[in-house]
Design an enzyme around this catalytic site. Structure first.
Site, PDB file in Angstrom:
ATOM      1  N   ARG A 178      13.338  60.708  91.983  1.00  0.00           N
ATOM      2  CA  ARG A 178      12.496  59.357  92.260  1.00  0.00           C
ATOM      3  C   ARG A 178      10.857  59.841  92.306  1.00  0.00           C
ATOM      4  NH1 ARG A 178      12.986  57.445  96.925  1.00  0.00           N
ATOM      5  NH2 ARG A 178      14.428  58.466  97.905  1.00  0.00           N
TER       6      ARG A 178
ATOM      7  N   CYS B  95      14.981  63.309  82.444  1.00  0.00           N
ATOM      8  CA  CYS B  95      15.242  62.252  83.135  1.00  0.00           C
ATOM      9  C   CYS B  95      14.130  61.358  83.642  1.00  0.00           C
ATOM     10  CB  CYS B  95      15.709  62.884  84.607  1.00  0.00           C
ATOM     11  SG  CYS B  95      16.818  61.820  85.314  1.00  0.00           S
ATOM     12  N   HIS B  96      13.734  60.982  84.656  1.00  0.00           N
ATOM     13  CA  HIS B  96      12.660  60.088  85.005  1.00  0.00           C
ATOM     14  C   HIS B  96      11.187  60.978  84.984  1.00  0.00           C
ATOM     15  CE1 HIS B  96      16.024  57.931  86.584  1.00  0.00           C
ATOM     16  NE2 HIS B  96      14.940  56.824  86.907  1.00  0.00           N
TER      17      HIS B  96
END
Length: 351
Positions: free
Chosen positions: A247, A276-277
């Site tokens: 996140r 990923c993010h």
């Protein structure tokens, strides 16, 4: 005992020393098995690794496990055991007159089994005695892995590299811990920085897993220690950049200094590995136009709007290299992710 099979899940635990008299425990990632115990033949393997945690407490009482460990020991094949894993070594009778360490609470069992106990001065302590490598805790993974590679007959070359990680609160646990410690194991100098934090500060991490819901679940991960000062980072002194997912990237992508750092590495053609993010940061930095890359599927919109050609991560462990850029979709891709970054850096492990 009924053994789990290929594709089955073993639950893991997050153990941390948090100021109490012993470690705390919380739920970790779900680990997928790729072999069935009953099908294993020791003669077909070159080495054995025994993880720690609470599993060794009951595995050390299983005759099939003890028999397998004894086969590796009798064949003088490399064995690497960490933390509480040494309970299994003690039960198998393979530590008598051998120098070894472990998580301190395992000392009585090892001493009773006839081992020469080596007190771990730090929780990253490791000891080698012939074909046997032992370590105190996961903090020692870099040396633990490096020593095991050496005992297996491996040689690391091209490792004189300095690598920077951009970190933030609630980055994904595996996506920072595994690449960071792997690159340290490869004898690279690795620094981790986080805006508004200084060396010794920690970033909480998140454990993202698929557990039957429409999207990933989140559990608290390990606390990850920052090793360098973000405000004092000189990108000219680094050979590569790694961006973990989780996140953290969604708010780090709003930090102009983070974006400037990313732009430097991309404009200089230095290796950049993002997973990923993490590609949310690459997108915000405007460095993906005309590039091919993948990411966690939910980040596809960011990647496409940034002008990149989307590469579908199918299966999810697929990683891709486009010039100086390595991208991956999620932590199951770590083997490819780290291997492709190693290629860009010119690092090799040969046997």
């Amino acid at each position: 005992m009924s053994w789990e099979k290929v594709g089955d899940i073993c639950r893991t635990a997050v153990h941390q020393l948090s100021g109490h008299q012993t470690y705390s425990e919380s739920r970790g990632h779900n680990f997928t098995l790729n072999a069935t115990f009953d099908d294993i033949e020791a003669s077909k393997y070159d080495g054995l690794v025994i993880p720690g945690g609470r599993a060794p407490e009951y595995l050390s009482m299983n005759e099939s496990v003890i028999h397998l460990v004894s086969k590796f020991s009798d064949s003088v094949k490399p064995i690497a055991s960490i933390c509480h894993g040494q309970l299994i070594l003690a039960a198998a009778g393979v530590v008598k007159a051998r120098r070894c360490t472990a998580y301190p609470a395992v000392k009585p069992a090892l001493v009773a089994a006839g081992a020469h106990w080596v007190e771990p001065e730090t929780m990253s302590a490791c000891v080698t005695d012939g074909n046997l490598v032992t370590a105190a805790t996961y903090e020692g993974h870099p040396e633990f892995i490096r020593l095991f590679v050496k005992v297996l007959g491996g040689t690391i070359t091209g490792s004189d590299r300095k690598i920077l990680f951009i970190c933030g609160d609630y980055m994904e646990d595996y996506e920072v811990m595994v690449p960071f410690q792997s690159l340290q194991a490869l004898e690279c100098q690795v620094d981790a920085v986080c805006p508004k934090k200084v060396p010794g500060d920690t970033c909480p991490t998140a454990i993202h897993d698929f557990e039957g819901d429409q999207t990933y679940s989140e559990k608290p991960g390990h606390d990850f220690t920052v090793t360098a000062n973000f405000e004092e980072v000189d990108p000219l002194t680094y050979d590569a950049l790694v961006i973990p997912g989780g996140r953290a990237p969604e708010y780090l992508a709003l930090d102009e200094k983070v974006l400037a750092l990313v732009k430097h590495f991309m404009e200089e053609g230095k290796p950049v590995a993002s997973i990923c993010h993490g590609q949310q940061i690459l997108s915000a930095a405007g460095v993906l136009k005309g590039r091919q890359c993948t990411a966690y599927p939910a980040v596809k919109l960011n990647v496409v709007l940034a002008g990149a050609t989307w590469l579908e991560p199918d299966p999810i462990h697929r990683c891709f290299t486009d010039g100086n850029l390595v991208t991956g979709a999620a932590w199951p891709g770590h083997p490819e992710f780290i291997s492709q970054l190693m290629s860009l850096l010119g690092i090799q492990v040969s046997f």
